[in-house]
Write an enzyme that holds these catalytic residues in place. Structure first.
Site, PDB file in Angstrom:
ATOM      1  N   ASP A   1      -2.313 -11.003   4.190  1.00 20.31           N
ATOM      2  CA  ASP A   1      -3.765 -10.982   4.371  1.00 20.31           C
ATOM      3  C   ASP A   1      -4.344 -12.357   4.671  1.00 20.31           C
ATOM      4  O   ASP A   1      -5.507 -12.463   5.080  1.00 20.31           O
ATOM      5  CB  ASP A   1      -4.444 -10.414   3.123  1.00 20.31           C
ATOM      6  CG  ASP A   1      -4.260  -8.913   2.996  1.00 20.31           C
ATOM      7  OD1 ASP A   1      -4.107  -8.251   4.035  1.00 20.31           O
ATOM      8  OD2 ASP A   1      -4.256  -8.409   1.863  1.00 20.31           O
TER       9      ASP A   1
ATOM     10  N   GLN B   1       0.828  -1.206   0.000  1.00 19.10           N
ATOM     11  CA  GLN B   1       0.000   0.000   0.000  1.00 19.10           C
ATOM     12  C   GLN B   1       0.862   1.256   0.000  1.00 19.10           C
ATOM     13  O   GLN B   1       0.623   2.192  -0.760  1.00 19.10           O
ATOM     14  CB  GLN B   1      -0.935   0.009   1.204  1.00 19.10           C
ATOM     15  CG  GLN B   1      -2.061  -1.002   1.133  1.00 19.10           C
ATOM     16  CD  GLN B   1      -2.990  -0.908   2.329  1.00 19.10           C
ATOM     17  OE1 GLN B   1      -2.754  -0.142   3.257  1.00 19.10           O
ATOM     18  NE2 GLN B   1      -4.050  -1.702   2.321  1.00 19.10           N
TER      19      GLN B   1
END
Length: 443
Positions: free
Chosen positions: A326, A175
């Site tokens: 994740d 990110q």
């Protein structure tokens, strides 16, 4: 999500799982396909887009900044971009919902444009720190003013005419890397983002496809140097989004822990920066087969066949964490039903995801009968050797979609139902999850 009435649900196994399923489009690629299409001049098309709430938040924000984004009746999304440097000033705050990816990447986009706006989000997102992007983006002259300094709502004032970026990532974060790359697109000259530990490279692959002048060099120690030439002129593209490997991990692990199961998940993205969980599951003894391997839009894709397996505990090397960051919640479920001890470390990032995933998974697994110890940067789990766990607990999902889905899967191999306090957050990334699990249960 904060104004959605909680939807509690109990989960309990009803026998072997079988069938062929397709998971929603890759969330990371879906976000980026919309953003880069909005920055291209002309008409792009995206098929297979994940139509979860997170991605729809990105679409709404880009519309507010001038891009035309519409879904056709055939499910294909059409985007008419405005070009790098031509985004418009939104007239209302940009609502990121529950999406940290939307917030952090779009802050990078806004930072190098003449835009002054407010980023807002739901209760869960408003507890997630934004300093990891606001601090480096401040170095180019963009201004950030958040609640308690680091949290949404946050006012962002972009800057025009910034000098090229040279930024070394202090943590492994796709990110942050992507936010800096997005900012660099509208900065004259060549910016350099230095990545000591490789993370998912969807931004690099896709930007090249859109015609950006982007080069990657790698040192002998694995450090990656990403060079982006700004004032980019992106060309529109037709994109086919592969299935999300993070979403695919849920039916895969469900099959591995449910006796007698065999499940095939089709069209799954196999980008090597995203497949850490499958490597670790195979090391644990998982019966996984990858078939129909091919490449779609620059991304490797395959079907995954998962069969019930006798799993064994392993030590997970911390350096693999970026490629499965994740997927650790569902991996912890697999570990809780393996033979022997699984040890993880280097997972500090999990404490600042949609929730503190280390604390929540430790508490939830203990509540359903697993033997688990929480340490500062990981979990130590002593598995049940394939035996069903007790279950019979109410799980606090803390508005985290992956926590909710992980315990829904755990219920497949528990003696008593596992109750999740609120399954509504699942819609952010996997709106068809419940239907898929029901189809697999019915064979």
């Amino acid at each position: 999500m904060s104004d959605v009435h909680p939807i509690p649900r109990e989960f309990i196994g009803s026998g072997p799982l079988s069938g062929t399923v397709k998971v929603p489009g890759d969330k990371s690629i879906s976000h980026r396909s919309l953003m880069f299409s909005a920055l291209a001049v002309g008409h792009s098309q995206v098929s297979g887009l994940l139509e979860g709430e997170d991605v729809l938040s990105t679409a709404a924000a880009l519309r507010a900044m001038g891009a035309r984004i519409e879904r056709g009746d055939d499910g294909i999304w059409h985007i008419d971009g405005v070009g790098v440097g031509s985004l418009l000033q939104p007239t209302t705050p940009l609502d990121m919902g529950n999406s940290g990816t939307s917030a952090r990447l779009l802050m990078g986009l806004v930072a190098s444009h003449a835009i002054d706006t407010i980023f807002i989000g739901d209760d869960s997102l408003s507890k997630r720190p934004m300093g990891r992007v606001s601090v480096p983006l401040s170095q180019i002259g963009a201004q950030f003013s958040g609640t308690n300094g680091d949290y949404l709502p946050m006012t962002v004032k972009g800057v025009i005419g910034a000098a090229p970026i040279q930024y070394r990532l202090p943590i492994a974060s796709a990110q942050v890397k992507s936010a800096m790359m997005l900012a660099a697109l509208n900065i004259s000259g060549v910016s350099e983002i230095i990545e000591p530990i490789a993370t998912r490279d969807h931004s690099e692959r896709m930007l090249r496809g859109f015609g950006a002048d982007l080069k990657v060099e790698q040192d002998e120690d694995g450090t990656r140097h990403i060079f982006v030439r700004g004032e980019a002129e992106l060309k529109p593209q037709n994109i086919d989004v592969p299935g999300d490997p993070s979403s695919a991990a849920f039916p895969v692990v469900a099959a591995l822990i449910t006796p007698g199961s065999e499940v095939r998940v089709t069209n799954v993205g196999m980008n090597p920066t995203r497949t850490g969980i499958y490597k670790m599951l195979i090391e644990m003894g998982a019966d996984l087969t990858f078939v129909n391997e091919r490449e779609v839009g620059g991304e490797p894709v395959a079907d995954i066949i998962a069969k019930y397996s006798s799993l064994s505990g392993i030590d997970v090397p911390p350096e693999i964490a970026p490629s499965m960051i994740d997927e650790f919640p569902i991996f912890f479920v697999a570990a809780s039903m393996a033979k022997g001890r699984t040890m993880t470390s280097g997972l500090d990032e999990l404490r600042v995801k949609e929730s503190d995933r280390l604390a929540l998974m430790a508490a939830g697994l203990a509540a359903i009968g697993a033997r688990v110890k929480e340490v500062e940067d990981g979990l130590i789990i002593d598995g049940s050797d394939g035996e069903a766990l007790a279950g019979g607990a109410m799980i606090n999902s803390a508005l985290d979609h992956r926590i909710a889905m992980s315990f829904a899967v755990a219920g497949q191999n528990c003696l008593n139902p596992v109750a999740v306090d609120d399954i509504s957050p699942i819609a952010t990334s996997f709106p068809t999850f419940e239907k898929m699990m029901e189809e697999l249960a019915n064979g």
